[in-house]
Design an enzyme around this catalytic site. Structure first.
Site, short mmCIF file in Angstrom:
data_model
loop_
_atom_site.label_atom_id
_atom_site.label_comp_id
_atom_site.label_asym_id
_atom_site.label_seq_id
_atom_site.Cartn_x
_atom_site.Cartn_y
_atom_site.Cartn_z
N ASP A 79 44.83 45.18 42.89
CA ASP A 79 43.58 44.43 42.98
C ASP A 79 42.67 44.90 44.10
O ASP A 79 43.09 45.54 45.06
CB ASP A 79 43.88 42.94 43.13
CG ASP A 79 44.76 42.63 44.34
OD1 ASP A 79 45.66 43.43 44.66
OD2 ASP A 79 44.56 41.58 44.98
N GLU A 137 47.40 40.83 44.90
CA GLU A 137 48.07 40.78 46.20
C GLU A 137 47.19 40.12 47.25
O GLU A 137 47.70 39.48 48.17
CB GLU A 137 48.43 42.20 46.66
CG GLU A 137 49.28 42.26 47.91
CD GLU A 137 48.47 42.16 49.21
OE1 GLU A 137 49.01 41.62 50.20
OE2 GLU A 137 47.30 42.62 49.23
#
Length: 397
Positions: A79, A137
């Site tokens: 991400d 994350e």
């Protein structure tokens, strides 16, 4: 074990993957394009691939050509962050307000490179490796969700490993911390509730603002006077809300504060949670106001398991040489949800040096950050070496 030179033939491809991902950043649980890209590359290498774990997570499974009963997992995060990019790179983010400012594009490219290399060299390991591409994350709980949705039940692993880029650490250096790597990351909130009144008549109300101000001042005594000086803890106020800027002659009835708390040890974490609340309640009582207090445990500390840290260091030395392989590194008070995986499986986490950033401000979570592509072969070779160290091939017969 493979070296960066062995992975050099994949360097151009890894760079292209990384820059494509960089140009198309996606936030946590929104990594649909990224996940499809990863799944396509894994399948192209002949790797069994499952999509959809934790929404946008991808797991590839590869078995060595030699018999082996053990399995390991390698994890990369995918991400991006909700922030504008200012690098000026030709492959800069094409999505306003989103950018890869922590190097997860590089992590994804390196794990794909390791997967491709291992798929072409299955005879060099005995057993099974799972390539775990994790969503979300960055404070959205992707690691916890993958574990909760049965990551290790569906893809059993005897150990799990991850790495993270570290600007400022010399290029190609691999540092494997002993014990704590990263801190817990928790959120706390207080709402001081008094009786609002005219700013010229404070005696007719009860001042939540004064209670909140003195709470902030007292808060830092926890670290300065209650925590062992050899310990590590952080308490910070990150948000304040009270009153209306158009009504400066009003003492507001409520003051809301939100902040973060960080610790490397569970005992310190417990201390922070307890004492922030104690101080809030004590300050409220002192000033005759009420207070609501909430403490949310988000991420536990990331702590390396000794046996797996030793495996990682051995793999690092074989990959980049003893001079660039470090068997320790000081803990960092940022958080990382790989901790959720280390809570249920033994494993370890390492830092990959990417050298000095091209821009003086180009460190993690800065709009000038950019992953150094020169580190891609080092990281991919290291990940592949971990597999060979954990799953050594049996002698040919």
């Amino acid at each position: 074990m493979p070296t960066p030179e062995d992975l050099a033939p994949l360097a151009a491809a890894m760079t292209a993957w990384r820059r494509d991902l960089h140009a198309h950043p996606e936030l946590g649980f929104e990594e649909h394009r990224t996940a499809a890209f990863v799944a396509g590359e894994l399948r192209a290498a002949g790797i069994e691939t499952v999509e959809g774990l934790a929404g946008t997570g991808v797991v590839g499974t590869l078995r060595g050509t030699r018999a082996g009963n053990r399995a390991v997992a390698l994890r990369a995060d995918m991400d991006a962050l909700a922030m504008p990019e200012m690098t000026g790179a030709p492959y800069a983010s094409s999505v306003p307000g989103k950018m890869h400012a922590c190097g997860h594009d590089g992590h994804t490219a390196m794990l794909l490179g390791a997967a491709k290399w291992l798929a072409a060299n299955r005879g060099r390991f005995a057993g099974t490796v799972h390539f775990v591409f994790q969503p979300a994350e960055e404070s959205r709980g992707g690691g916890q969700r993958m574990v909760a949705e049965g990551l290790f039940e569906r893809f059993p692993a005897d150990a799990v490993y991850a790495l993270h880029n570290l600007p400022g650490l010399p290029l190609g250096t691999i540092a494997v911390p002993k014990g704590p790597v990263l801190a817990s990351s928790d959120t706390w909130e207080t709402l001081f509730r008094g009786r609002g009144t005219h700013g010229a008549k404070p005696h007719l109300g009860s001042d939540a603002t004064l209670a909140a101000a003195q709470f902030i001042a007292a808060l830092h005594s926890i670290i300065a006077r209650e925590l062992d000086p050899m310990g590590v803890g952080v308490v910070s106020v990150g948000h304040m809300a009270a009153g209306d800027p158009e009504a400066p002659n009003v003492i507001p009835a409520e003051v809301r504060l939100r902040g973060t708390a960080r610790a490397l040890a569970s005992g310190t974490r417990d201390l922070l949670e307890r004492r922030i609340g104690d101080i809030a309640r004590g300050m409220a009582a002192t000033h005759g106001v009420a207070v609501d207090y909430a403490y949310t445990r988000r991420l536990g500390p990331t702590v390396n398991h000794p046996a797996q840290a030793a495996v990682m260091h051995r793999a690092a030395a074989a990959t980049v040489g003893a001079a660039l392989a470090r068997d320790d590194h000081p803990p960092i008070t940022a958080g990382e949800d790989f901790s959720a995986m280390l809570e249920v499986r033994p494993g370890a986490y390492a830092w990959l040096g990417t050298g000095e950033p091209a821009h003086p401000e180009g460190f993690h979570h800065n709009p000038h950050f950019d992953f150094n592509d020169a580190a891609l072969p080092h990281g991919a070779a290291f990940l592949a070496s971990i597999v060979e160290a954990e799953l050594p091939a049996e002698p040919a017969r």
